[in-house]
Design an enzyme around this catalytic site. Structure first.
Site, PDB file in Angstrom:
ATOM      1  N   TYR A 139       0.842  -1.006  -0.227  1.00  0.00           N
ATOM      2  CA  TYR A 139       0.110  -0.015   0.295  1.00  0.00           C
ATOM      3  C   TYR A 139       0.905   1.011  -0.087  1.00  0.00           C
ATOM      4  O   TYR A 139       1.733   1.749   1.203  1.00  0.00           O
ATOM      5  CB  TYR A 139      -0.600   0.234   1.386  1.00  0.00           C
ATOM      6  N   LYS A 167      -1.720  -1.361  -3.840  1.00  0.00           N
ATOM      7  CA  LYS A 167      -2.844  -0.683  -3.397  1.00  0.00           C
ATOM      8  C   LYS A 167      -2.357   1.301  -4.008  1.00  0.00           C
ATOM      9  O   LYS A 167      -1.148   1.064  -3.146  1.00  0.00           O
ATOM     10  CB  LYS A 167      -3.610  -0.682  -1.793  1.00  0.00           C
TER      11      LYS A 167
END
Length: 298
Positions: A139, A167
């Protein structure tokens, strides 16, 4: 394993429902919310992420919440556990707990606040990934972590057999294009305002906050892009603008999405844990107007 098989394509970063005084997690509400989100169109859920107020839930609560959601949804959707921390040993503990609970995958955010060098980010991600057999989605969100994952680091991470996806909440479409062109790393939009833009350049799905209320539209947009129907995707995206603006720009994720759920009389609205506070009456008024502009009847 392909990322879409490991994580799904339309995921919502699920809020954590609390008791009225916020001292306890409302596990019954969490189970109900998880199934409602799947009914709405999600085929993946992120539990114990930032939108789930993970900085203010302890390890016991995180583990119990994860177990409750996994039991509630069964095989209807992938359940991805947030295992991020700025302490590698702590992240490994969270990852192992998630694996023991039966999670389908891990979401591991860049270590925040202590701003490690790129070598430290790489070593952290590898250490967490090596601690279980679960597929990993890194992420990249420099606005919260304080440091971006450099292209060179991301490309090295893409070589790890368990790191399947990123992400992306960096807001750098060129960097995303470069990584996708040079690796097999799957991209997921982690920033609702850029969902269509990232899908258009090759992202395979979204990890959304607004998905609490519009996952059906996200799913339709993902499917439209897969079918090369850009015109339909644009129309869907246009319908999402007021909702995205209301939830993502007024006061930030968890605060406004809990207000939206409350306004729509859906499960998951209500109290937050300090330092987050509920939306003000003025914020709720503007949010209601945004939701109406976005197609909801209130």
């Amino acid at each position: 394993m392909k990322a879409v098989d490991a994580f799904g394509t339309v995921l919502t970063a699920m809020v954590t429902p609390f008791s009225a005084d916020s001292t306890k997690i409302d596990y019954d509400a969490a189970a109900k919310l998880a199934n409602e989100l799947i009914d709405l169109g999600n085929n993946g859920l992120v539990v114990n992420g930032t939108t789930g107020e993970s900085p203010t839930t302890d390890e016991h609560e995180k583990l119990e919440l994860l177990k409750v959601v996994i039991d509630a949804v069964g095989d209807r959707a992938k359940v991805i556990a947030g295992a991020g921390s700025n302490d590698t040993a702590h992240s490994i503990l969270l990852a192992k707990d998630a694996a023991a609970a039966g999670a389908d995958g891990l979401l591991v955010v860049t270590p925040y606040y202590n701003k490690p060098p790129q070598a430290g980010i790489y070593a952290h991600m590898v250490a967490v990934s090596d601690s279980t057999d679960l597929p990993v989605m890194v992420y990249d969100i420099p606005g919260r972590s304080g440091v971006a994952i450099a292209n060179e680091t991301m490309l090295k991470l893409a070589e790890h057999p368990l790191i399947l996806a990123n992400k992306d909440a960096k807001g750098d479409l060129w960097a995303a294009s470069q990584i996708m062109s040079q690796s097999d790393l799957a991209y997921y939009s982690g920033d609702d305002p850029l969902n269509l833009a990232l899908l258009a350049i090759g992202a395979v799905g979204v990890v959304s906050v607004t998905g609490h209320v519009v996952a059906d539209r996200h799913r339709a947009m993902v499917e439209a892009i897969e079918a090369n129907d850009v015109q339909t995707a644009r129309k869907i995206n246009e319908s999402l603008v007021p909702i995205t603006e209301g939830i993502m720009t007024r006061a930030g994720g968890a605060i406004m999405v809990k207000a939206a759920l409350d306004l729509l009389d859906r499960t998951g609205g209500g109290s937050l844990r300090l330092p987050l506070v509920p939306a003000t009456s003025e914020q709720r008024k503007v949010l209601k107007e945004d939701l109406i502009k976005g197609g909801f009847t209130l």
